[in-house]
Design a protein around this motif. Sequence first.
Motif, PDB file in Angstrom:
ATOM      1  N   PRO A  66       5.217  -2.921  10.261  1.00 54.42           N
ATOM      2  CA  PRO A  66       5.868  -2.654  11.515  1.00 54.42           C
ATOM      3  C   PRO A  66       6.357  -1.347  11.940  1.00 54.42           C
ATOM      4  CG  PRO A  66       6.657  -4.535  10.189  1.00 54.42           C
ATOM      5  CD  PRO A  66       6.034  -3.810   9.238  1.00 54.42           C
ATOM      6  N   LEU A  67       6.735  -1.276  13.068  1.00 53.16           N
ATOM      7  CA  LEU A  67       6.996   0.234  13.667  1.00 53.16           C
ATOM      8  C   LEU A  67       7.876   0.815  12.843  1.00 53.16           C
ATOM      9  CD1 LEU A  67       6.302  -0.086  17.425  1.00 53.16           C
ATOM     10  CD2 LEU A  67       5.222   1.366  15.720  1.00 53.16           C
ATOM     11  N   SER A  68       9.091   0.086  12.277  1.00 49.98           N
ATOM     12  CA  SER A  68      10.162   0.681  11.361  1.00 49.98           C
ATOM     13  C   SER A  68       9.452   1.379  10.184  1.00 49.98           C
ATOM     14  CB  SER A  68      10.914  -0.278  11.079  1.00 49.98           C
ATOM     15  OG  SER A  68      10.262  -1.420  10.329  1.00 49.98           O
ATOM     16  N   GLY A  69       8.288   0.843   9.741  1.00 51.30           N
ATOM     17  CA  GLY A  69       7.521   1.388   8.829  1.00 51.30           C
ATOM     18  C   GLY A  69       7.015   2.649   9.119  1.00 51.30           C
ATOM     19  N   PHE A  70       6.572   2.848  10.418  1.00 50.41           N
ATOM     20  CA  PHE A  70       6.056   4.315  10.742  1.00 50.41           C
ATOM     21  C   PHE A  70       7.146   5.341  10.686  1.00 50.41           C
ATOM     22  CE2 PHE A  70       5.320   7.348  14.532  1.00 50.41           C
ATOM     23  CZ  PHE A  70       3.990   7.659  13.897  1.00 50.41           C
ATOM     24  N   GLY A  71       8.465   4.906  11.180  1.00 49.65           N
ATOM     25  CA  GLY A  71       9.624   5.679  10.937  1.00 49.65           C
ATOM     26  C   GLY A  71       9.820   6.147   9.447  1.00 49.65           C
ATOM     27  N   TYR A  72       9.499   5.317   8.769  1.00 50.32           N
ATOM     28  CA  TYR A  72       9.962   5.314   7.228  1.00 50.32           C
ATOM     29  C   TYR A  72       8.836   6.384   6.933  1.00 50.32           C
ATOM     30  CZ  TYR A  72       9.013   4.355   2.383  1.00 50.32           C
ATOM     31  OH  TYR A  72       8.747   4.512   0.991  1.00 50.32           O
ATOM     32  N   ALA A  73       7.403   6.141   7.208  1.00 54.25           N
ATOM     33  CA  ALA A  73       6.517   7.213   6.642  1.00 54.25           C
ATOM     34  C   ALA A  73       6.938   8.786   7.427  1.00 54.25           C
ATOM     35  CB  ALA A  73       5.104   6.713   7.325  1.00 54.25           C
ATOM     36  N   LEU A  74       7.237   8.632   8.655  1.00 52.35           N
ATOM     37  CA  LEU A  74       7.663  10.003   9.146  1.00 52.35           C
ATOM     38  C   LEU A  74       8.660  10.522   8.315  1.00 52.35           C
ATOM     39  CD1 LEU A  74       7.864   9.317  12.964  1.00 52.35           C
ATOM     40  CD2 LEU A  74       6.463  10.751  12.027  1.00 52.35           C
ATOM     41  N   ALA A  75       9.775   9.862   8.104  1.00 54.23           N
ATOM     42  CA  ALA A  75      10.673  10.562   7.435  1.00 54.23           C
ATOM     43  C   ALA A  75      10.325  10.731   6.010  1.00 54.23           C
ATOM     44  CB  ALA A  75      12.116   9.621   7.218  1.00 54.23           C
ATOM     45  N   LYS A  76       9.714   9.911   5.214  1.00 54.09           N
ATOM     46  CA  LYS A  76       9.434  10.393   3.763  1.00 54.09           C
ATOM     47  C   LYS A  76       8.357  11.784   3.951  1.00 54.09           C
ATOM     48  CE  LYS A  76      10.133   8.215   0.572  1.00 54.09           C
ATOM     49  NZ  LYS A  76      11.217   8.750  -0.323  1.00 54.09           N
ATOM     50  N   GLY A  77       7.636  11.673   5.035  1.00 50.61           N
ATOM     51  CA  GLY A  77       6.662  12.838   4.971  1.00 50.61           C
ATOM     52  C   GLY A  77       7.472  14.201   5.298  1.00 50.61           C
ATOM     53  N   VAL A  78       8.635  14.194   5.982  1.00 53.09           N
ATOM     54  CA  VAL A  78       9.504  15.243   6.154  1.00 53.09           C
ATOM     55  C   VAL A  78      10.134  15.530   4.803  1.00 53.09           C
ATOM     56  CG1 VAL A  78      11.447  16.127   7.616  1.00 53.09           C
ATOM     57  CG2 VAL A  78       9.745  14.895   8.667  1.00 53.09           C
TER      58      VAL A  78
END
Length: 121
Positions: A66-78
């Motif tokens: 879900p889209l919250s997982g996209f936010g998770y991926a962004l934050a982990k990448g940063v």
Amino acid sequence: MNIFLQYLKVFICGGILCVIAQIIIDKTKLTPARILVGYVVAGVILTGFGLYEPFVDFAGSGATVPLSGFGYALAKGVQKAVVEKGLLGILIGGLSATAAGIAAVILFGSSFAVIFNSKEK
């Protein structure tokens, strides 16, 4: 763990996130686009506070798709890029971590726009 039970757990966790979004759509005047953005931002914030990682460990793809997982991926990448490249990682980490997903969206969206004729409502 039995593979069926694992699939069931993923399905239920992802479904709960979808049910929450549907309730917000039904009970508020927020547009779906604002709710989707809220999910991405919530994923980033919860990851920043270390609260989304345990949910990902428990729910697997039920939490990352879900889209919250996209936010998770962004934050982990940063987070990863900041450790590796310093402050420059703030600018490049999120995009490099989600580049495959962004490229897939552009490719599939463009392909379907060419294949199917869109009609105005």
